[in-house]
Design an enzyme around this catalytic site. Structure first.
Site, PDB file in Angstrom:
ATOM      1  N   GLU A 269       0.722  -1.130   0.105  1.00 24.63           N
ATOM      2  CA  GLU A 269      -0.175  -0.090   0.068  1.00 24.63           C
ATOM      3  C   GLU A 269       0.790   1.287   0.137  1.00 24.63           C
ATOM      4  O   GLU A 269       0.580   2.106  -0.428  1.00 24.63           O
ATOM      5  CB  GLU A 269      -0.919  -0.082   1.310  1.00 24.63           C
ATOM      6  CG  GLU A 269      -2.016  -1.192   0.966  1.00 24.63           C
ATOM      7  CD  GLU A 269      -3.043  -1.208   2.172  1.00 24.63           C
ATOM      8  OE1 GLU A 269      -2.522  -1.652   3.459  1.00 24.63           O
ATOM      9  OE2 GLU A 269      -4.156  -0.786   2.129  1.00 24.63           O
TER      10      GLU A 269
ATOM     11  N   GLU B 140      -3.967  -9.328   4.027  1.00 23.06           N
ATOM     12  CA  GLU B 140      -4.685  -9.126   5.186  1.00 23.06           C
ATOM     13  C   GLU B 140      -5.867  -9.951   5.354  1.00 23.06           C
ATOM     14  O   GLU B 140      -6.406 -10.422   6.473  1.00 23.06           O
ATOM     15  CB  GLU B 140      -5.288  -7.635   4.820  1.00 23.06           C
ATOM     16  CG  GLU B 140      -4.117  -6.634   5.312  1.00 23.06           C
ATOM     17  CD  GLU B 140      -3.249  -6.183   4.022  1.00 23.06           C
ATOM     18  OE1 GLU B 140      -2.925  -4.763   3.898  1.00 23.06           O
ATOM     19  OE2 GLU B 140      -3.355  -6.939   3.035  1.00 23.06           O
TER      20      GLU B 140
HETATM   21  C1  LIG Z   1      -3.367  -1.372  10.169  1.00 24.27           C
HETATM   22  C2  LIG Z   1      -2.790  -2.329   9.274  1.00 24.27           C
HETATM   23  C3  LIG Z   1      -1.818  -2.042   8.281  1.00 24.27           C
HETATM   24  C4  LIG Z   1      -1.096  -2.822   7.389  1.00 24.27           C
HETATM   25  C5  LIG Z   1      -1.888  -4.125   7.204  1.00 24.27           C
HETATM   26  C6  LIG Z   1      -0.651  -5.188   7.154  1.00 24.27           C
HETATM   27  O1  LIG Z   1       0.313  -5.078   6.657  1.00 24.27           O
HETATM   28  S1  LIG Z   1      -1.108  -6.720   7.787  1.00 24.27           S
HETATM   29  C7  LIG Z   1       0.425  -7.544   7.581  1.00 24.27           C
HETATM   30  C8  LIG Z   1       0.723  -8.084   6.287  1.00 24.27           C
HETATM   31  N1  LIG Z   1       1.772  -8.874   6.148  1.00 24.27           N
HETATM   32  C9  LIG Z   1       1.695 -10.047   6.204  1.00 24.27           C
HETATM   33  O2  LIG Z   1       0.709 -10.651   6.322  1.00 24.27           O
HETATM   34  C10 LIG Z   1       2.961 -10.777   5.901  1.00 24.27           C
HETATM   35  C11 LIG Z   1       3.122 -12.116   6.962  1.00 24.27           C
HETATM   36  N2  LIG Z   1       4.307 -12.722   6.968  1.00 24.27           N
HETATM   37  C12 LIG Z   1       4.354 -13.642   5.685  1.00 24.27           C
HETATM   38  O3  LIG Z   1       3.564 -13.836   4.921  1.00 24.27           O
HETATM   39  C13 LIG Z   1       5.735 -14.436   5.968  1.00 24.27           C
HETATM   40  O4  LIG Z   1       6.293 -13.995   7.110  1.00 24.27           O
HETATM   41  C14 LIG Z   1       6.979 -13.859   4.899  1.00 24.27           C
HETATM   42  C15 LIG Z   1       6.913 -12.358   4.779  1.00 24.27           C
HETATM   43  C16 LIG Z   1       6.377 -14.387   3.382  1.00 24.27           C
HETATM   44  C17 LIG Z   1       8.081 -14.610   5.111  1.00 24.27           C
HETATM   45  O5  LIG Z   1       8.056 -15.919   5.304  1.00 24.27           O
HETATM   46  P1  LIG Z   1       8.969 -16.842   5.941  1.00 24.27           P
HETATM   47  O6  LIG Z   1       8.524 -18.515   5.524  1.00 24.27           O
HETATM   48  O7  LIG Z   1      10.586 -16.678   5.023  1.00 24.27           O
HETATM   49  O8  LIG Z   1       9.238 -16.312   7.207  1.00 24.27           O
HETATM   50  P2  LIG Z   1       8.279 -16.842   8.394  1.00 24.27           P
HETATM   51  O9  LIG Z   1       6.789 -16.803   7.797  1.00 24.27           O
HETATM   52  O10 LIG Z   1       8.607 -18.082   9.114  1.00 24.27           O
HETATM   53  O11 LIG Z   1       8.519 -15.645   9.287  1.00 24.27           O
HETATM   54  C18 LIG Z   1       9.511 -15.509  10.142  1.00 24.27           C
HETATM   55  C19 LIG Z   1       9.638 -14.702  11.439  1.00 24.27           C
HETATM   56  O12 LIG Z   1       8.989 -13.723  11.169  1.00 24.27           O
HETATM   57  C20 LIG Z   1       7.586 -13.220  11.840  1.00 24.27           C
HETATM   58  N3  LIG Z   1       6.621 -12.474  11.070  1.00 24.27           N
HETATM   59  C21 LIG Z   1       6.643 -12.718   9.492  1.00 24.27           C
HETATM   60  N4  LIG Z   1       5.808 -11.497   9.131  1.00 24.27           N
HETATM   61  C22 LIG Z   1       5.498 -10.847  10.255  1.00 24.27           C
HETATM   62  C23 LIG Z   1       4.474  -9.952  10.326  1.00 24.27           C
HETATM   63  N5  LIG Z   1       4.133  -9.213   9.472  1.00 24.27           N
HETATM   64  N6  LIG Z   1       4.559  -9.397  11.762  1.00 24.27           N
HETATM   65  C24 LIG Z   1       4.913  -9.998  12.897  1.00 24.27           C
HETATM   66  N7  LIG Z   1       5.808 -10.882  12.524  1.00 24.27           N
HETATM   67  C25 LIG Z   1       6.117 -11.622  11.463  1.00 24.27           C
HETATM   68  C26 LIG Z   1       6.986 -15.015  11.834  1.00 24.27           C
HETATM   69  O13 LIG Z   1       6.269 -14.901  13.082  1.00 24.27           O
HETATM   70  C27 LIG Z   1       8.237 -15.636  12.185  1.00 24.27           C
HETATM   71  O14 LIG Z   1       8.588 -15.460  13.550  1.00 24.27           O
HETATM   72  P3  LIG Z   1       9.618 -16.523  14.401  1.00 24.27           P
HETATM   73  O15 LIG Z   1       9.629 -16.056  15.730  1.00 24.27           O
HETATM   74  O16 LIG Z   1      10.828 -16.720  13.518  1.00 24.27           O
HETATM   75  O17 LIG Z   1       8.597 -17.672  14.330  1.00 24.27           O
END
Ligand SMILES: CC/C=C\CC(=O)SCCNC(=O)CCNC(=O)[C@H](O)C(C)(C)COP(=O)(O)OP(=O)(O)OC[C@H]1O[C@@H](n2cnc3c(N)ncnc32)[C@H](O)[C@@H]1OP(=O)(O)O
Length: 661
Positions: A46, A66
């Protein structure tokens, strides 16, 4: 940028508000070029849409996920994206939450350029090249919406699809409603977007879906009762693997391995089966190559009848016929054929992995890798360890699962492991409800209205009634040598419903035979229709057994089926088959079609209220004292007595030494 920090959603948001920040960038007189290196997701995309230009690295991925968190894009994404790429493409991305590659983003018009170089450097050069260009045409919020003539129809179909596929989830419907507002002037559309986000943000469904997000990552931090765990155990490299047994499951597993770039020896003992498997596997791989547009070295897989090729593999996954004697014999053979360090894994869904380990000279290298059909589609993998499985073997299987794109869950060996163990009381209650007056479609309708992907009887017809029949025969519950009770059927002292056995004895095995609990258009048919024969069969059964049918409501169906399943989940925790209740929720959401917007069975129990779950089980147990699965588990009672602590504290309340391992 992977978007907002999801952990912030459970507490007041901090930092500058995203919407005015993006609007200010867009309205500015200085050209702003977004450089997208890795991920531009959610708020990240966005933000990029508010920039005047977008440059992406060829390996970047973009999306608005989302909806998978129970939300909608709420920083202008539902208003800018339709203006940029049109309503149909925007609806697809926003309702599904799927990511698109940089190449696809270029084709869609989301980005202006894709580069193999450093996106930041390219963006700076690009900015210099447009520094004198007018920006008025680069502000998406000022663009008029691209309304196709059939927009009403497009939106109606999207709404219907969102309702139907969402199975009760609110966010997909809200996504359509927000995008629909993009036909209004931007400021009005933004008001609708904010209104819909406010409705969702603190909703139980959003909390449940965010719980699912973190749960599916938490299970990667696995542990065993003996203290071995993910960060004190080392996985071995898997340079080459073998799949033995190329039926439906073996073929899917082989496809997973090849797609992960792992060389595979695909082995069968039957020439015809081998050739049939070769055709199916190669066709599946060709299809994936086209869909993923990735270069795939189809030479990674070698089909063979000869065991000698097994000498060079690091890991074997057997997926032969579900027969303990056959599998034990194979494991004994593999002990002598394979290298001493080769891991021996079984895809069995029910059989005792300990017994298979005993058949080998390397029980420490034996684990279960329980894939779910179709193996190349379902993300869940149960990694089953025995009391003798080495931490290295478990770590290797868990790591392999991740490489295959699975969410691996480490579970201790027990009958049915976790998923199928919890399923048994659920299926059992459904059978009893038929005896008491319900029809298969009434039970399935209640369960599907709750949000399950498929009711228990449609699911049984799909997987084949003979699967369960074989298991019950092996357990000595039915079969030619087993005396059938005269009145209400009892086996091993408890109430037992022979209905499924009787249906199987009539040759009604489900979709494969064109009839089971439902009637189909023919053998292999998928259109389940209520079957008058089944209704008459049930009426006759009740008459013979003196059962007075009664009207059974949806609430009772859900409580009897779901609470019995949840109760078994508490017993799984008591036995320390898993070390964290989130594992049960991950297994059911990913492997059994449990609606993610309720979090999973154990999370759902907490939402319903443990005292209510306990109370209803106690009631049903009083009414049906001959059904042990309705007897509330000790842990459930303990947790209620302790004031229903939150789910992440449940394991604190399990009596020390209660583990069966
Ligand atoms: C008011 C709202 C404003 C905006 C709306 C948004 O932006 S909502 C959030 C949108 N973003 C997402 O949904 C992304 C979520 N994350 C993912 O899809 C994957 O993590 C990603 C980025 C594709 C990477 O995948 P990968 O397999 O490489 O890593 P993994 O998923 O295992 O994540 C690694 C650790 O990071 C933590 N994490 C990832 N994304 C987020 C996040 N957006 N917020 C918080 N934490 C996140 C994930 O939990 C893992 O943590 P760990 O402690 O290592 O288990």
């Amino acid at each position: 940028m992977s978007g907002a920090d999801i952990r912030e959603f459970s507490r007041p948001m901090t930092g500058p508000a995203l919407v005015p920040l993006i609007d200010a960038i867009e309205a500015g007189e200085k050209p702003v070029v977004a450089a997208i290196e890795g991920m531009a997701l959610g708020g990240g995309l966005e933000l990029a849409l508010g920039c005047h230009y977008r440059i992406a690295h060829s390996k970047a991925q973009l999306g608005l996920p989302e909806v998978t968190l129970g939300l909608i894009p709420a920083a202008g994404g539902t208003q800018r994206l339709p203006r940029l790429i049109g309503f149909p493409a925007a609806l697809d991305m926003i309702i599904t939450g799927r990511r698109v590659s940089a190449g696809d983003a270029l084709k869609l018009g989301i980005v202006d350029q894709v580069t193999e170089r450093n996106a930041g450097e390219v963006a700076v050069a690009f900015a210099r090249s447009v520094v004198d260009c007018p920006l008025v045409s680069r502000r998406l919020s000022t663009w008029p919406p691209l309304c196709p003539a059939d927009l009403d129809n497009i939106l109606q179909m999207a709404l219907a699809r969102a309702w139907q596929r969402g199975r009760g989830a609110l966010a997909p419907v809200a996504c359509v409603q927000a995008v629909q507002a993009a036909r209004l002037p931007y400021s009005q559309g933004m008001q609708q977007e904010q209104k819909l986000m406010s409705m969702l943000f603190a909703s139980p469904q959003a909390r449940a879906l965010q719980y699912c997000f973190f749960s599916q990552r938490a299970v990667g931090k696995w542990s065993m009762p003996n203290g071995a765990c993910w960060d004190n155990s080392t996985a071995r490299p898997i340079r080459k693997a073998a799949v033995i047994g190329l039926g439906t499951m073996g073929r899917g597993i082989a496809v997973c391995l090849v797609l992960a770039g792992i060389p595979v020896i695909a082995m069968e003992t039957d020439e015809k089966q081998l050739e049939a498997a070769r055709r199916v596997v190669m066709a599946l791989l060709e299809k994936e190559v086209q869909k993923l547009a990735v270069g795939l070295h189809l030479g990674l897989i070698h089909f063979t009848l000869e065991q000698r090729y097994l000498r060079e593999v690091d890991l074997v996954i057997e997926a032969v016929f579900e027969d303990l004697a056959l599998k034990k014999q194979l494991f004994a053979e593999l002990s002598s054929v394979c290298h001493p360090d080769t891991l021996l894994c079984t895809n069995t869904s029910q059989l005792d992995v300990d017994q298979l380990a005993t058949a080998t000279s390397r029980p420490d290298l034996v684990v279960g890798m329980h894939f779910f059909a179709p193996a190349n589609k379902i993300k869940l993998l149960e990694v089953v360890f025995t009391s003798r499985s080495s931490p290295e073997a478990v770590a290797t299987a868990m790591q392999l699962g991740k490489w295959l794109g699975k969410v691996s869950v480490a579970v201790a060996n027990c009958p049915g492991f976790v998923g199928n163990r919890m399923l048994r009381p659920y299926v059992e209650q459904a059978g009893f409800l038929l005896e008491e007056g319900a029809t298969p479609e009434q039970v399935d309708s209640a369960l599907e209205h709750f949000g399950l992907a498929m009711g228990v009887f449609r699911m049984s017809d799909l997987s084949g009634l003979d699967v369960g029949w074989r298991v019950r025969k092996a357990a000595g519950l039915t079969g030619p040598g087993v005396p059938q009770g005269q009145l209400l059927q009892t086996q091993q002292g408890y109430r037992y419903s022979p209905l499924a056995d009787l249906i199987c004895q009539k040759g009604r095995l489900g979709q494969k035979t064109g009839c089971g609990w439902y009637l189909y258009e023919g053998p292999g048919g998928h259109m389940a229709r209520p079957d008058p024969w089944v209704h008459a069969f049930l009426e006759e059964y009740r008459r013979v057994h003196g059962l007075q049918p009664r009207s059974i409501g949806q609430q009772e169906v859900l409580e009897r089926c779901l609470f019995a399943l949840i109760n078994e989940g508490f017993r799984v925790l008591e036995d320390r088959i898993v070390m964290d209740p989130v594992a049960l929720d991950v297994i059911y959401v990913l492997g059994y079609g449990w609606p993610a917007h309720t979090g999973g069975p154990m999370y759902y129990a907490g939402e319903v209220g443990l005292p209510r779950v306990l109370g209803r089980l106690e009631y049903y147990q009083r009414v049906h004292p001959d059904i042990p699965h309705l007897r509330p588990s000790a842990l459930l009672r303990q947790l209620v007595a302790k004031g229903s602590p939150p789910i992440h504290k449940w394991m604190w309340h399990i009596e020390e030494g209660s583990s069966r391992l």
